[in-house]
Design a protein around this motif. Sequence first.
Motif, PDB file in Angstrom:
ATOM      1  N   LEU A 239       0.863  -1.181   0.000  1.00  0.00           N
ATOM      2  CA  LEU A 239       0.000   0.000   0.000  1.00  0.00           C
ATOM      3  C   LEU A 239       0.900   1.231   0.000  1.00  0.00           C
ATOM      4  O   LEU A 239       1.636   1.473   0.953  1.00  0.00           O
ATOM      5  CB  LEU A 239      -0.892  -0.009   1.244  1.00  0.00           C
ATOM      6  CG  LEU A 239      -1.983   1.069   1.334  1.00  0.00           C
ATOM      7  CD1 LEU A 239      -2.997   0.898   0.219  1.00  0.00           C
ATOM      8  CD2 LEU A 239      -2.659   0.993   2.699  1.00  0.00           C
TER       9      LEU A 239
ATOM     10  N   PHE B  43      -3.116   7.905   1.805  1.00  0.00           N
ATOM     11  CA  PHE B  43      -3.170   6.579   1.201  1.00  0.00           C
ATOM     12  C   PHE B  43      -4.497   6.411   0.476  1.00  0.00           C
ATOM     13  O   PHE B  43      -5.558   6.674   1.044  1.00  0.00           O
ATOM     14  CB  PHE B  43      -3.037   5.484   2.270  1.00  0.00           C
ATOM     15  CG  PHE B  43      -1.660   5.396   2.859  1.00  0.00           C
ATOM     16  CD1 PHE B  43      -0.753   4.442   2.408  1.00  0.00           C
ATOM     17  CD2 PHE B  43      -1.265   6.268   3.874  1.00  0.00           C
ATOM     18  CE1 PHE B  43       0.515   4.360   2.956  1.00  0.00           C
ATOM     19  CE2 PHE B  43      -0.001   6.193   4.421  1.00  0.00           C
ATOM     20  CZ  PHE B  43       0.890   5.237   3.961  1.00  0.00           C
TER      21      PHE B  43
ATOM     22  N   GLY C 290      -7.515   4.244  -1.414  1.00  0.00           N
ATOM     23  CA  GLY C 290      -8.161   2.958  -1.167  1.00  0.00           C
ATOM     24  C   GLY C 290      -8.877   2.923   0.166  1.00  0.00           C
ATOM     25  O   GLY C 290      -8.626   3.723   1.060  1.00  0.00           O
TER      26      GLY C 290
ATOM     27  N   SER D  67      -8.576   0.955   2.614  1.00  0.00           N
ATOM     28  CA  SER D  67      -7.835   0.519   3.787  1.00  0.00           C
ATOM     29  C   SER D  67      -7.243   1.685   4.561  1.00  0.00           C
ATOM     30  O   SER D  67      -6.794   1.529   5.680  1.00  0.00           O
ATOM     31  CB  SER D  67      -6.708  -0.441   3.376  1.00  0.00           C
ATOM     32  OG  SER D  67      -7.250  -1.581   2.777  1.00  0.00           O
TER      33      SER D  67
ATOM     34  N   PRO E 143      -2.400  -0.770   7.350  1.00  0.00           N
ATOM     35  CA  PRO E 143      -2.338  -2.036   6.627  1.00  0.00           C
ATOM     36  C   PRO E 143      -2.953  -3.153   7.451  1.00  0.00           C
ATOM     37  O   PRO E 143      -3.001  -3.083   8.666  1.00  0.00           O
ATOM     38  CB  PRO E 143      -0.832  -2.266   6.448  1.00  0.00           C
ATOM     39  CG  PRO E 143      -0.209  -1.518   7.590  1.00  0.00           C
ATOM     40  CD  PRO E 143      -1.091  -0.333   7.843  1.00  0.00           C
TER      41      PRO E 143
ATOM     42  N   ARG F  70       0.006  -6.967   5.015  1.00  0.00           N
ATOM     43  CA  ARG F  70       0.227  -5.821   4.124  1.00  0.00           C
ATOM     44  C   ARG F  70       1.220  -4.830   4.723  1.00  0.00           C
ATOM     45  O   ARG F  70       1.391  -4.733   5.933  1.00  0.00           O
ATOM     46  CB  ARG F  70      -1.094  -5.123   3.815  1.00  0.00           C
ATOM     47  CG  ARG F  70      -2.090  -6.013   3.082  1.00  0.00           C
ATOM     48  CD  ARG F  70      -3.300  -5.251   2.626  1.00  0.00           C
ATOM     49  NE  ARG F  70      -2.997  -4.345   1.529  1.00  0.00           N
ATOM     50  CZ  ARG F  70      -3.882  -3.513   0.977  1.00  0.00           C
ATOM     51  NH1 ARG F  70      -5.119  -3.485   1.437  1.00  0.00           N
ATOM     52  NH2 ARG F  70      -3.549  -2.728  -0.016  1.00  0.00           N
TER      53      ARG F  70
ATOM     54  N   ALA G  61       2.378  -0.739   4.464  1.00  0.00           N
ATOM     55  CA  ALA G  61       2.083   0.619   3.997  1.00  0.00           C
ATOM     56  C   ALA G  61       3.385   1.407   3.968  1.00  0.00           C
ATOM     57  O   ALA G  61       4.073   1.518   4.986  1.00  0.00           O
ATOM     58  CB  ALA G  61       1.075   1.291   4.929  1.00  0.00           C
TER      59      ALA G  61
END
Length: 421
Positions: free
Chosen positions: A19, A26, A28, A30, A34, A38, A40
Amino acid sequence: MIEPTVPLLARRWLQDRLLLGDEGKFAGPSGSQPCGDRIAVDLCKLESEAHRGPGLNRISNGKIALHYDGQSLSNARAALIASASHGGWPIARDVQSLALLTLSERIAGSDIPVLLEGPTGTGKEVFARFVHRMSPRSKGAFVAVNCAAMPEAMLEGLLFGHRKGAFTGAGEAREGLFRAADGGTLLLDEIGELPLTLQAKLLRTLQEGEVLPLGATKPVKVDVRIVAATNRTLSREVTEGRFREDLYYRLNVFPLILPALRNRVRDIAPLAFGMVLRHGAQRALPSWISSSAIQTLEAHDWPGNVRELENVIRRAILLAGEGPQIEAEHVVFDQAPRPLVASAPGVEATAIASSTINAAKPASLSDVAFQSEAQAILRALDTHEGHRGRTAASLGISERTLRYRLASMRENGLLQAGAEA
């Protein structure tokens, strides 16, 4: 900044978990948090008048801040690749490494055994974990065992399990690592060190998909994917009678050969930044590597491969102290162990061993005992011109025990990593 790295970051194992943010924003649903595995990465471009320099900061296990400027784009891209792979995933920018990862991803979808060959310290376990993570077995267990680190009597019970009372000291039953890895992946590291008797039992397990614990009369079914790793060339071990030919062909369905670090120079900068992330990148610790330091690292021969690179970076972090970045003067390479040339006439292996051992300055009684044993082994190897069988017999130990002792000496720098002795 990002565009040249897009072909690397677009690979599925990175794309699914990466991400990217811009100055704390950021895209999206989410947001900046993260989830699961995931990562970030917040990209912050520094203005020319900024007082702070580039840096790589680990905010949490799942979030990293990467500050960069126009003068450090090459290093910033290496740092981005390292950030995207944070969490034990392979770090790669070299064409050879990327090709191996692409091939590994395709192999992961099947259940065929995988054989990883390559010099010590090239990251074979990282590749083995990658195969497991990319496979349908990823939710199952990943179990690793070093076949060279256990005496033969213990290794059989460790691998296949045993019933209570199967041998002296077996006070309770153990399931064994094959059963522990049921539904997952079992990494057999240093498979070339597996004794011939256990090779036969391993072959039957692979053929029949079942294990027979020590002391048991009925086999137990197991569903395990095998990844084997070795720093030896198994085909040569077969030729010399140290490895079963039928087991070799059972394991060698799809071999992957990992090149030495010196042969994949473009991996060095991302790997170095990955180690800064792991061991530094926090308050009061260096969070960047200068271009001159990267050049110094890329010019080195790396006889100890990635393991040596990690030593150098950890040492550089300490030498840099509270400085913002690692400079070239902080890069101190490992002292190369002196080679043992036992078979060459006129060369005194004992003298070589003594100079290396005496330089170590043992600090405890156990160190003294270990080094005295090492001297005795090297003298015996010199006497018998490097022949392991005769050397082991003269010392009153098995050839397997001798191999174990030599491996331990290599790890402690008393024997060159690539020596055949």
